[in-house]
Design a protein around this motif. Structure first.
Motif, PDB file in Angstrom:
ATOM      1  N   ASP A   1      -4.182 -10.354   1.834  1.00 53.68           N
ATOM      2  CA  ASP A   1      -5.154  -9.702   3.039  1.00 53.68           C
ATOM      3  C   ASP A   1      -5.585 -10.659   3.552  1.00 53.68           C
ATOM      4  OD1 ASP A   1      -3.964  -7.564   1.592  1.00 53.68           O
ATOM      5  OD2 ASP A   1      -6.024  -6.519   0.943  1.00 53.68           O
TER       6      ASP A   1
ATOM      7  N   GLN B   1     -15.039  -5.593  -4.627  1.00 54.09           N
ATOM      8  CA  GLN B   1     -15.587  -4.116  -4.535  1.00 54.09           C
ATOM      9  C   GLN B   1     -16.468  -3.870  -5.605  1.00 54.09           C
ATOM     10  OE1 GLN B   1     -12.999  -0.905  -3.208  1.00 54.09           O
ATOM     11  NE2 GLN B   1     -11.487  -2.430  -2.426  1.00 54.09           N
TER      12      GLN B   1
ATOM     13  N   ASN C   1      -5.090  -4.887  -8.958  1.00 54.21           N
ATOM     14  CA  ASN C   1      -5.061  -5.782  -7.729  1.00 54.21           C
ATOM     15  C   ASN C   1      -6.602  -6.394  -7.473  1.00 54.21           C
ATOM     16  OD1 ASN C   1      -3.894  -6.070  -4.697  1.00 54.21           O
ATOM     17  ND2 ASN C   1      -5.821  -5.696  -4.224  1.00 54.21           N
TER      18      ASN C   1
ATOM     19  N   THR D   1      -9.399   7.096  -5.047  1.00 56.84           N
ATOM     20  CA  THR D   1      -9.380   5.994  -4.149  1.00 56.84           C
ATOM     21  C   THR D   1     -10.645   5.098  -4.618  1.00 56.84           C
ATOM     22  OG1 THR D   1     -10.157   6.869  -2.206  1.00 56.84           O
ATOM     23  CG2 THR D   1      -8.081   6.452  -2.125  1.00 56.84           C
ATOM     24  N   SER D   2     -10.844   4.114  -4.134  1.00 56.14           N
ATOM     25  CA  SER D   2     -11.968   3.030  -4.764  1.00 56.14           C
ATOM     26  C   SER D   2     -13.101   3.055  -3.943  1.00 56.14           C
ATOM     27  CB  SER D   2     -11.439   1.687  -5.050  1.00 56.14           C
ATOM     28  OG  SER D   2     -11.359   0.969  -3.451  1.00 56.14           O
TER      29      SER D   2
ATOM     30  N   ASP E   1       1.290  -2.336   1.177  1.00 58.62           N
ATOM     31  CA  ASP E   1       0.386  -1.188   1.322  1.00 58.62           C
ATOM     32  C   ASP E   1       0.276  -0.898   2.732  1.00 58.62           C
ATOM     33  OD1 ASP E   1      -1.977   0.043   0.823  1.00 58.62           O
ATOM     34  OD2 ASP E   1      -3.339  -1.500   0.297  1.00 58.62           O
TER      35      ASP E   1
ATOM     36  N   LYS F   1       0.388  -7.685  -3.155  1.00 56.05           N
ATOM     37  CA  LYS F   1       0.373  -6.570  -2.574  1.00 56.05           C
ATOM     38  C   LYS F   1       0.006  -7.044  -0.987  1.00 56.05           C
ATOM     39  CE  LYS F   1      -3.284  -3.457  -2.816  1.00 56.05           C
ATOM     40  NZ  LYS F   1      -3.822  -3.358  -1.398  1.00 56.05           N
TER      41      LYS F   1
ATOM     42  N   SER G   1      -7.933  -8.706  -4.102  1.00 56.03           N
ATOM     43  CA  SER G   1      -7.314  -9.635  -2.751  1.00 56.03           C
ATOM     44  C   SER G   1      -8.521 -10.599  -2.387  1.00 56.03           C
ATOM     45  CB  SER G   1      -7.307  -8.337  -1.597  1.00 56.03           C
ATOM     46  OG  SER G   1      -6.306  -7.529  -1.663  1.00 56.03           O
ATOM     47  N   ARG G   2      -9.577 -10.367  -1.790  1.00 57.16           N
ATOM     48  CA  ARG G   2     -10.488 -11.125  -1.347  1.00 57.16           C
ATOM     49  C   ARG G   2     -10.936 -12.311  -2.488  1.00 57.16           C
ATOM     50  NH1 ARG G   2     -14.501  -6.976   1.222  1.00 57.16           N
ATOM     51  NH2 ARG G   2     -13.432  -5.834  -0.284  1.00 57.16           N
TER      52      ARG G   2
ATOM     53  N   GLN H   1      -1.427  -5.717   2.528  1.00 54.31           N
ATOM     54  CA  GLN H   1      -2.076  -4.602   3.338  1.00 54.31           C
ATOM     55  C   GLN H   1      -1.628  -4.883   4.798  1.00 54.31           C
ATOM     56  OE1 GLN H   1      -3.480  -2.173   5.496  1.00 54.31           O
ATOM     57  NE2 GLN H   1      -4.094  -1.502   3.257  1.00 54.31           N
TER      58      GLN H   1
ATOM     59  N   LYS I   1      -0.172   2.855   3.287  1.00 56.09           N
ATOM     60  CA  LYS I   1      -0.632   4.153   2.909  1.00 56.09           C
ATOM     61  C   LYS I   1      -0.466   5.176   4.118  1.00 56.09           C
ATOM     62  CE  LYS I   1      -4.826   2.261   0.784  1.00 56.09           C
ATOM     63  NZ  LYS I   1      -4.829   0.939   0.919  1.00 56.09           N
TER      64      LYS I   1
ATOM     65  N   VAL J   1      -2.401   5.337  -7.152  1.00 55.65           N
ATOM     66  CA  VAL J   1      -3.370   4.586  -6.977  1.00 55.65           C
ATOM     67  C   VAL J   1      -4.773   5.149  -7.458  1.00 55.65           C
ATOM     68  CG1 VAL J   1      -4.654   3.468  -5.251  1.00 55.65           C
ATOM     69  CG2 VAL J   1      -2.325   3.522  -4.875  1.00 55.65           C
TER      70      VAL J   1
ATOM     71  N   PRO K   1      -7.192  -0.858  -7.321  1.00 59.36           N
ATOM     72  CA  PRO K   1      -7.620  -1.616  -6.384  1.00 59.36           C
ATOM     73  C   PRO K   1      -9.134  -1.396  -6.800  1.00 59.36           C
ATOM     74  CG  PRO K   1      -7.159   0.259  -5.398  1.00 59.36           C
ATOM     75  CD  PRO K   1      -6.526   0.441  -6.682  1.00 59.36           C
TER      76      PRO K   1
END
Ligand SMILES: O=C(O)c1cc(=O)[nH]c(=O)n1[C@@H]1O[C@H](COP(=O)(O)O)[C@@H](O)[C@H]1O
Length: 306
Positions: A22, A235, A256, A161-162, A104, A70, A258-259, A72, A106, A206, A230
């Protein structure tokens, strides 16, 4: 079959980590932006070239330690046609390197439209699986299943979802239980249509790492679904928060980040060890740390319990 091949790869690499590609242009090392802007100028083309160089560098460092990446789509779609080119070029490169590619996207729309999303992504040779949003109903998910079977692809359906506001709708009480429990029931039911030899289905769910107690319930409710998890890292979810996502054999979830992985070179953990030129090595170090933490604190323990 998608799910059996993915599980084989996870076992082979001994790593359930998924790296989220991402990329954000403002966090990409300056030397890569300089390279790209020198060729194309500081414009959309230059930005997209920088995104690609960044992704390629990361893939080169992680392809032999992870099973999947993944992507996004928003981070590419934001740059229009050039962005989409980089999205698919990155997917192709990851595929060439032998890793699974989860797009990803969605998506969620009426069946007739879903068929076109399926054509765009599930029929693409470099995409192995996509994420979809089921909150418009079961009829919006079914169109993907034909392509999944025909092309050997996977689907990850949003269940819980997260994000902080995920409870606004997903946790609402109905006379048939919570909304996300009803979605989980539907996902589990349709997941049986594409069961692999592994006992898992090519239809996964997910489930955010940020709600470990919910994950515990969902793990029981959706025994055939691999969880795409995720929320780990940036997060705030930690290794303790994801243990409920795995089954008793230490399988059943891919995690997953990402950052926290791709921009590891900027984090206090790694910035003294790696310069911006070594951003991809910092990402690799972060993945290895994540892999070892998951293996030591979850997977080995679960296997010992068996
Ligand atoms: O479907 C997803 O991957 C997803 C679902 C969800 O509930 N929460 C969530 O954060 N994601 C995605 O997971 C990634 C999280 O990124 P980081 O927070 O940087 O690790 C982003 O690509 C999100 O779009």
């Amino acid at each position: 079959m998608f799910i059996d091949n993915l599980i084989e790869k996870i076992k082979d690499k001994k790593n359930p980590t998924v790296v989220g590609l991402d990329p954000r242009i403002e966090s990409i090392p300056k030397f890569l932006k300089d390279m790209a802007y020198n060729i194309h100028g500081e414009n959309v083309k230059g930005i997209c070239e920088a995104l690609y160089l960044f992704n390629k560098g990361i893939i080169d460092e992680i392809y032999n330690i992870v099973s999947a990446v993944k992507l996004q789509v928003a981070f590419y779609e934001a740059y229009g046609a050039e962005g989409f080119k980089v999205f698919f070029k990155t997917a192709e490169y990851a595929k060439e390197k032998g890793i699974f590619v989860i797009a990803d996207v969605k998506r969620g729309d009426i069946a007739d439209v879903a068929k076109m999303y399926s054509k765009a992504y599930l029929q693409h040779k470099s995409i192995d699986a996509i994420t979809v949003n089921p909150y418009m109903g079961e009829d919006t998910i079914l169109p993907y299943i034909d392509d999944m079977i025909k092309f050997g692809k996977g689907l990850f359906i949003l269940v819980k979802t997260s994000n902080k506001g995920s409870g606004d709708i997903q946790d609402l009480k109905t006379n048939k239980g919570l909304v996300y429990e009803n979605v989980a029931e539907m996902v589990n039911r349709i997941s049986k249509m594409v069961l692999g030899k592994s006992g898992y289905s090519s239809i996964g769910a997910v489930v955010g790492a940020t709600y470990p107690e919910v994950a515990k319930i969902l793990r029981k409710q959706m025994p055939y679904c691999l969880f795409l998890v995720p929320g780990y890292g940036a997060q705030g979810a930690t290794v303790d928060d994801i243990k409920n996502c795995f089954d008793n054999n230490g399988l059943g979830a891919i995690i997953n980040s990402s950052r926290k992985v791709i921009f590891a070179y900027k984090s206090p953990n790694w910035s003294e060890l790696y310069s911006e030129y070594e951003y991809a090595k910092a990402a690799r170090a972060e993945v290895l740390m994540m892999r070892d933490m998951i293996n030591n604190s979850i997977i080995k323990k679960k296997q010992i319990m068996m």
